[in-house]
Design an enzyme around this catalytic site. Structure first.
Site, PDB file in Angstrom:
ATOM      1  N   CYS A 192       0.856  -1.208   0.000  1.00  0.00           N
ATOM      2  CA  CYS A 192       0.000   0.000   0.000  1.00  0.00           C
ATOM      3  C   CYS A 192       0.879   1.239   0.000  1.00  0.00           C
ATOM      4  CB  CYS A 192      -0.931   0.030   1.208  1.00  0.00           C
ATOM      5  SG  CYS A 192      -2.410  -0.984   1.024  1.00  0.00           S
ATOM      6  N   ASN A 233       1.642 -16.521  -4.418  1.00  0.00           N
ATOM      7  CA  ASN A 233       1.827 -17.233  -3.159  1.00  0.00           C
ATOM      8  C   ASN A 233       0.726 -16.806  -2.201  1.00  0.00           C
ATOM      9  OD1 ASN A 233       4.278 -18.438  -4.013  1.00  0.00           O
ATOM     10  ND2 ASN A 233       5.406 -16.579  -3.499  1.00  0.00           N
ATOM     11  N   HIS A 252      -0.432 -10.005  -4.685  1.00  0.00           N
ATOM     12  CA  HIS A 252       0.501  -9.688  -5.771  1.00  0.00           C
ATOM     13  C   HIS A 252       0.713 -10.924  -6.634  1.00  0.00           C
ATOM     14  CE1 HIS A 252       2.833 -10.926  -2.226  1.00  0.00           C
ATOM     15  NE2 HIS A 252       3.698 -11.481  -3.064  1.00  0.00           N
ATOM     16  N   HIS A 280       3.320 -12.579  -9.147  1.00  0.00           N
ATOM     17  CA  HIS A 280       4.700 -12.560  -9.632  1.00  0.00           C
ATOM     18  C   HIS A 280       4.706 -12.885 -11.118  1.00  0.00           C
ATOM     19  CE1 HIS A 280       6.908 -12.981  -5.655  1.00  0.00           C
ATOM     20  NE2 HIS A 280       5.713 -13.389  -5.277  1.00  0.00           N
TER      21      HIS A 280
HETATM   22  P1  AMP Z   1       5.684 -13.336  -1.566  1.00  0.00           P
HETATM   23  O1  AMP Z   1       6.608 -14.319  -0.934  1.00  0.00           O
HETATM   24  O2  AMP Z   1       4.889 -13.909  -2.690  1.00  0.00           O
HETATM   25  O3  AMP Z   1       4.821 -12.613  -0.526  1.00  0.00           O
HETATM   26  O4  AMP Z   1       6.611 -12.278  -2.271  1.00  0.00           O
HETATM   27  C1  AMP Z   1       6.941 -11.040  -1.760  1.00  0.00           C
HETATM   28  C2  AMP Z   1       7.941 -10.465  -2.727  1.00  0.00           C
HETATM   29  O5  AMP Z   1       8.081  -9.088  -2.458  1.00  0.00           O
HETATM   30  C3  AMP Z   1       9.347 -11.087  -2.594  1.00  0.00           C
HETATM   31  O6  AMP Z   1       9.716 -11.657  -3.856  1.00  0.00           O
HETATM   32  C4  AMP Z   1      10.232  -9.895  -2.229  1.00  0.00           C
HETATM   33  O7  AMP Z   1      11.503  -9.942  -2.843  1.00  0.00           O
HETATM   34  C5  AMP Z   1       9.404  -8.716  -2.721  1.00  0.00           C
HETATM   35  N1  AMP Z   1       9.641  -7.455  -2.023  1.00  0.00           N
HETATM   36  C6  AMP Z   1       9.702  -7.241  -0.695  1.00  0.00           C
HETATM   37  N2  AMP Z   1       9.900  -5.942  -0.439  1.00  0.00           N
HETATM   38  C7  AMP Z   1       9.960  -5.309  -1.633  1.00  0.00           C
HETATM   39  C8  AMP Z   1      10.140  -3.955  -2.034  1.00  0.00           C
HETATM   40  N3  AMP Z   1      10.299  -2.964  -1.146  1.00  0.00           N
HETATM   41  N4  AMP Z   1      10.153  -3.667  -3.358  1.00  0.00           N
HETATM   42  C9  AMP Z   1      10.002  -4.665  -4.264  1.00  0.00           C
HETATM   43  N5  AMP Z   1       9.804  -5.950  -3.949  1.00  0.00           N
HETATM   44  C10 AMP Z   1       9.790  -6.281  -2.652  1.00  0.00           C
HETATM   45 ZN    ZN Z   2      -1.829  -3.209   1.195  1.00  0.00          ZN
END
Ligand code: AMP
Ligand code: ZN
Length: 123
Positions: free
Chosen positions: A7, A96, A109, A111
């Site tokens: 957010c 995920n 999100h 990927h």
């Molecule tokens: P998930 O495990 O599917 O919740 O993935 C979260 C993803 O967010 C991971 O691949 C992280 O590398 C990515 N992530 C965490 N913080 C940031 C950030 N500030 N900017 C971009 N990606 C991020």
């Molecule tokens: Zn949010």
């Protein structure tokens, strides 16, 4: 949502490497890329997890997925056929969900992971 990382990224209060934005969605580069192309597609509106989604979210979810081919062209990892008809390029899409699904950030999100092999942890 207070204290939600994505957010804050959507609001611009935490910086991100944005590659696409419209009224509803934001796409930015994953900070720890698993492959040459690693994008995160998020709704600007806070939804914690795919597990909270219902049929009323079908349009949003469809638009998140339908954006991927356009992003693939922009990032140069679209699936193409060479002159012999062999397919090249490509990417994976992944959501995920929950602790057992490896979700770390509780803002929905998608990927998009692609680009030329090898990728981290893959052949
Ligand atoms: P998930 O495990 O599917 O919740 O993935 C979260 C993803 O967010 C991971 O691949 C992280 O590398 C990515 N992530 C965490 N913080 C940031 C950030 N500030 N900017 C971009 N990606 C991020
Ligand atoms: Zn949010």
């Amino acid at each position: 949502m207070e204290n939600c990382l994505f957010c804050k990224i959507a609001a611009g209060s935490i910086p991100s490497d944005k590659v696409y934005e419209n009224e509803e969605l934001l796409v930015f580069k994953d900070i720890h890329p698993a492959a040459p192309v690693h994008l995160l597609i998020i709704p600007k509106q806070h939804i914690s997890t795919l597990s909270d989604c219902t049929g009323t979210d079908a349009g949003l979810l469809g638009r998140m997925l339908a954006l991927v081919p356009e992003l693939a062209v922009q990032q140069g990892c679209q699936v193409q056929q060479d002159e012999h008809g062999n397919r090249q390029g490509g990417f994976k899409t992944l959501i995920n969900s929950g602790p057992d699904g490896g979700q770390e950030v509780y803002h929905l999100h998608l990927h998009m992971i692609g680009g030329p092999l090898p990728w981290r942890g893959q052949r």
